[in-house]
Design an enzyme around this catalytic site. Structure first.
Site, PDB file in Angstrom:
ATOM      1  N   ASP A   1      -1.764   1.498   3.169  1.00  0.00           N
ATOM      2  CA  ASP A   1      -0.404   0.986   3.367  1.00  0.00           C
ATOM      3  C   ASP A   1       0.612   2.120   3.121  1.00  0.00           C
ATOM      4  OD1 ASP A   1       1.369  -1.112   3.819  1.00  0.00           O
ATOM      5  OD2 ASP A   1       1.319  -1.866   1.762  1.00  0.00           O
ATOM      6  N   HIS A   2       1.657   2.178   3.917  1.00  0.00           N
ATOM      7  CA  HIS A   2       2.825   3.057   3.695  1.00  0.00           C
ATOM      8  C   HIS A   2       2.522   4.485   3.253  1.00  0.00           C
ATOM      9  CE1 HIS A   2       6.006   0.183   4.338  1.00  0.00           C
ATOM     10  NE2 HIS A   2       5.299  -0.703   3.692  1.00  0.00           N
TER      11      HIS A   2
ATOM     12  N   THR B   1       5.836 -11.908   1.357  1.00  0.00           N
ATOM     13  CA  THR B   1       6.091 -12.817   0.235  1.00  0.00           C
ATOM     14  C   THR B   1       7.422 -13.536   0.402  1.00  0.00           C
ATOM     15  OG1 THR B   1       4.773 -11.496  -1.284  1.00  0.00           O
ATOM     16  CG2 THR B   1       6.469 -12.875  -2.292  1.00  0.00           C
TER      17      THR B   1
ATOM     18  N   GLY C   1       1.878  -9.034  -0.413  1.00  0.00           N
ATOM     19  CA  GLY C   1       1.470  -8.263  -1.587  1.00  0.00           C
ATOM     20  C   GLY C   1       1.928  -8.883  -2.892  1.00  0.00           C
ATOM     21  N   THR C   2       3.245  -8.998  -3.060  1.00  0.00           N
ATOM     22  CA  THR C   2       3.817  -9.421  -4.345  1.00  0.00           C
ATOM     23  C   THR C   2       3.301 -10.791  -4.800  1.00  0.00           C
ATOM     24  OG1 THR C   2       5.773  -8.154  -3.799  1.00  0.00           O
ATOM     25  CG2 THR C   2       6.019  -9.769  -5.543  1.00  0.00           C
TER      26      THR C   2
ATOM     27  N   HIS D   1       6.238  -6.834   7.424  1.00  0.00           N
ATOM     28  CA  HIS D   1       6.134  -6.415   6.016  1.00  0.00           C
ATOM     29  C   HIS D   1       6.978  -7.372   5.176  1.00  0.00           C
ATOM     30  CE1 HIS D   1       4.136  -2.373   6.089  1.00  0.00           C
ATOM     31  NE2 HIS D   1       4.177  -2.717   7.371  1.00  0.00           N
TER      32      HIS D   1
ATOM     33  N   HIS E   1      10.537  -5.965   1.007  1.00  0.00           N
ATOM     34  CA  HIS E   1       9.370  -5.904   0.117  1.00  0.00           C
ATOM     35  C   HIS E   1       9.711  -6.528  -1.238  1.00  0.00           C
ATOM     36  CE1 HIS E   1       7.938  -2.351   2.654  1.00  0.00           C
ATOM     37  NE2 HIS E   1       6.967  -3.220   2.709  1.00  0.00           N
TER      38      HIS E   1
ATOM     39  N   GLU F   1       5.887   2.642  12.021  1.00  0.00           N
ATOM     40  CA  GLU F   1       7.022   1.779  11.636  1.00  0.00           C
ATOM     41  C   GLU F   1       8.325   2.297  12.222  1.00  0.00           C
ATOM     42  OE1 GLU F   1       7.361   0.424   7.541  1.00  0.00           O
ATOM     43  OE2 GLU F   1       9.541   0.514   7.675  1.00  0.00           O
TER      44      GLU F   1
HETATM   45  P1  13P Z   1       5.460  -8.189  -0.221  1.00  0.00           P
HETATM   46  O1  13P Z   1       4.953  -7.540  -1.470  1.00  0.00           O
HETATM   47  O2  13P Z   1       6.910  -8.411  -0.239  1.00  0.00           O
HETATM   48  O3  13P Z   1       4.668  -9.393   0.136  1.00  0.00           O
HETATM   49  O4  13P Z   1       5.214  -7.110   0.953  1.00  0.00           O
HETATM   50  C1  13P Z   1       3.942  -6.579   1.177  1.00  0.00           C
HETATM   51  C2  13P Z   1       3.998  -5.483   2.179  1.00  0.00           C
HETATM   52  O5  13P Z   1       4.737  -5.539   3.136  1.00  0.00           O
HETATM   53  C3  13P Z   1       3.107  -4.329   1.981  1.00  0.00           C
HETATM   54  O6  13P Z   1       3.452  -3.268   2.819  1.00  0.00           O
END
Ligand code: 13P
Length: 296
Positions: free
Chosen positions: A81-82, A210, A231-232, A207, A179, A133
């Site tokens: 990721d990123h 959450t 992710g979060t 992205h 994010h 991106e």
């Molecule tokens: P969140 O943590 O806001 O769900 O985003 C995850 C994400 O986009 C990882 O690149």
């Protein structure tokens, strides 16, 4: 099967669903994330930040994803990721990741194209998929912060030029998400998504999943979102449960009494998200073309 982003998103495009891309924050939660996908009959993208990959060891993530994909018969993609640095991307590819993201969204368009293209050349020569991106996603992730006022939405004309010039397998777009947005929900710009989707054939990526209102997910899927990052929400589920279990359990008790409930909490979130991502509720699987002409 241990597979690529391109393979799973192509299938998702054909059948009009989106593939969940879930950030693994440690190795403990990983098996239950993959089991969640198996129970839902869905592919899964496991993604890690560079720092998490280094802390666990890239090879260890690869080994678990590979062995579970084979044993559990689930399509698993392991995605970086990123990444903003070619050496980090090269390391993940050389150590067995099947997909990488080059995030040049902070760069001027021409430079983003040039650097993304270099990643695509290396990755494709190794059978690995690439996500690029365009535009900026708000919020903070792994220490990089984008202020609300500095957010730039994706320009559909730039998107056309970018995908053509780079050959990326997926495109992360900025349509209002942030994010780490745990408490409130995002106002996603659906008209802009429709414009981008009409302009490019490349699978699109959200992205900041959450913060996306679950009621908006079907509309995102129906307009070309084929990779959906969360992710979060997993991090919060694991940590909240850990606080409770570690508080309640005696120090001498096996650690599994503390950890299993945390992994279960993550598994429930993954299963729930996948149930929406598979888009099964209001349709039989059919391509978007067939849906448009009403073929059953
Ligand atoms: P969140 O943590 O806001 O769900 O985003 C995850 C994400 O986009 C990882 O690149």
């Amino acid at each position: 099967m241990y597979t690529t982003l391109k393979a799973v998103t192509s299938k998702a495009e054909e059948l009009n669903y989106t593939v969940g891309a879930f950030n693994a924050h440690n190795l403990e939660m990983l098996p239950d994330m993959i089991r969640a996908a198996k129970e839902q009959g869905s592919p899964i993208i496991i993604q890690t930040s560079i720092d998490t990959a280094k802390y666990i060891g890239h090879e260890n993530f690869v080994a678990v994803c590979q062995s579970m994909a084979t044993k559990e018969m689930v399509d698993v993609v392991l995605h970086l990721d990123h990444a903003r640095n070619f050496d980090d991307i090269k390391e993940a590819i050389d150590k067995g990741y099947t997909s990488v993201m080059y995030d040049g969204s902070h760069l001027p368009l021409k430079e983003n194209i040039m650097k993304t293209r270099a990643v695509v050349e290396y990755a494709h020569a190794h059978g690995v998929s690439v996500e690029g991106e365009l535009g900026t996603i708000g919020g903070t992730e792994e220490g990089i912060h984008v202020d609300e006022n500095d957010k730039v939405f994706t320009d559909p004309k730039d998107a056309v030029e970018f995908v053509k010039a780079t050959g990326v397998d997926a495109l992360a777009i900025a349509i209002g998400t942030n994010h780490g947005q745990y408490k409130s929900k995002t106002n996603v710009n659906i008209p802009l998504l429709k414009e981008i989707d009409a302009a490019v054939d490349t699978p699109l990526v959200i992205h900041g999943g959450t913060g996306v209102n679950e009621q908006d997910i079907h509309e995102l899927i129906n307009n070309g979102i084929r990779k959906f990052n969360v992710g979060t929400e997993l991090l919060v589920a694991w940590t909240k449960t850990a606080k409770e279990t570690f508080e309640e359990t005696k120090e001498t008790k096996s650690l599994r009494h503390n950890i299993i409930p945390c992994n279960q909490a993550v598994k429930e979130v993954v299963k729930h998200k996948i149930s929406i991502f598979m888009n099964k509720e209001d349709r039989i699987f059919m391509s978007r073309e067939k849906q448009a002409v009403g073929v059953k």
